[in-house]
Write an enzyme that holds these catalytic residues in place. Sequence first.
Site, PDB file in Angstrom:
ATOM      1  N   ASP A 152       0.832  -1.210   0.000  1.00 57.73           N
ATOM      2  CA  ASP A 152       0.000   0.000   0.000  1.00 57.73           C
ATOM      3  C   ASP A 152       0.861   1.252   0.000  1.00 57.73           C
ATOM      4  O   ASP A 152       1.214   1.777   1.037  1.00 57.73           O
ATOM      5  CB  ASP A 152      -0.903  -0.037   1.238  1.00 57.73           C
ATOM      6  N   GLU A 186      -2.762  10.606   0.517  1.00 57.55           N
ATOM      7  CA  GLU A 186      -3.965   9.770   0.434  1.00 57.55           C
ATOM      8  C   GLU A 186      -4.351   9.184   1.786  1.00 57.55           C
ATOM      9  O   GLU A 186      -5.534   9.029   2.093  1.00 57.55           O
ATOM     10  CB  GLU A 186      -3.736   8.634  -0.573  1.00 57.55           C
ATOM     11  N   GLU A 187      -3.354   8.868   2.598  1.00 57.48           N
ATOM     12  CA  GLU A 187      -3.632   8.176   3.856  1.00 57.48           C
ATOM     13  C   GLU A 187      -4.272   9.065   4.916  1.00 57.48           C
ATOM     14  O   GLU A 187      -4.778   8.564   5.922  1.00 57.48           O
ATOM     15  CB  GLU A 187      -2.336   7.563   4.416  1.00 57.48           C
TER      16      GLU A 187
END
Length: 403
Positions: A152, A186-187
Amino acid sequence: MLSSVSSWYQAWWLASFQLLLSASVDAHSGQQQQLLNNGGQVLSGSLLGFHRGLVEIESITGNEKAVGRYLADYLSGHNFTVEKQSVDTSTTGERIPSPQDVADSERFNLLAYAGSSSKSRVLVSSHIDTVPPFWPYEVRNSKEIWGRGTVDAKGCVAAQITAVQELLTAGEIHPGDVAFLFVVGEETGGDGMRKANDLSLTWETAIFGEPTDLKLASGHKGMLGFRIRAKGKAGHSGYPWLSESANSMLIPALAAIDKLELPSSEKYGNTTINIGRMEGGVAANVIAEAASAQVAIRLASGTAEDAKKMILDAVAKVDKRLELDFSSEGYGPVYIDSDVEGFETIVVNYGTDIPNLKGDHKRYLYGPGSILVAHSDHEHLTVDDLLTAVEGYKRLIRATLKK
């Protein structure tokens, strides 16, 4: 095979494998190194070396500058035109960032494409930030690659770029067909992808990279995040009646939130609530003056506004003095296209940058590795999954260009 040789030979073999794994493509000749796995299959050193380079660079959200530079150098060295878009708060707002702003920025998105025009039919995208903490790169059992971001989502980034390179080399695609967009943040809410909307570009199709076990995702749950705060009055713990504990104010509200019955659906299952982080007070013998908690809700049905109202009502019934700060507008469940033949499909419970990229384009979600090991201390994928993902992305690109 390894069980039949001596322990010193095993150590030598694994050391040799790891040494070969670090080899990468020469940026100008394009000549690939080769590796052999246990089955004697020839593996691409360029893909594995590139993936290793990405993973070895710590890029926890907010600290993406170094991996961004590495990726920009790799892409430009392989004849892609690369543009950097600043996502640093000091260069956002009404003023248009200058080239020096972008050069000095701590964080930036990367837009890359073959040729001289950024206009393309298909966008291939993923993110370059990771969750904490950083776990170093490691090869285990000669076929598993471990470390933060291996799944990820640096596995997606490496496979996506390799897929496009191979299609270009084979003459199957041409400048103007495909562009890359690799984003930061994004996280923690998607500030990088939201900033990418300022590029004012459009595409027929966007292919997003996240771990999907090599399946096409047909949708994912929505997301709503918030922080809840309590303000009390500090004092000596021996005389609690002279003070008010912020912890004692916060705990009943969290219990009420945790017991909420939020909407469910047949496709996405139950809405889930995670009280992910709590903090309050300074010592056991001091009445807590302040306390807070961070909560994430994965929405299986309804809208973020509906869920927000339910939360506000539940907290108000407990204590109207508590403050809630919603980190973003949130979003409900997200439909994703999955109409390309030859792929299994899956519904995922995690959130992505898909709803943060505006536009009237088809949307696909695909990638190597399992979300069940992402964000963990055992994040890893197999070499075979990484190689399979390259072929999967190539099939998706071919199919979407034909539509």
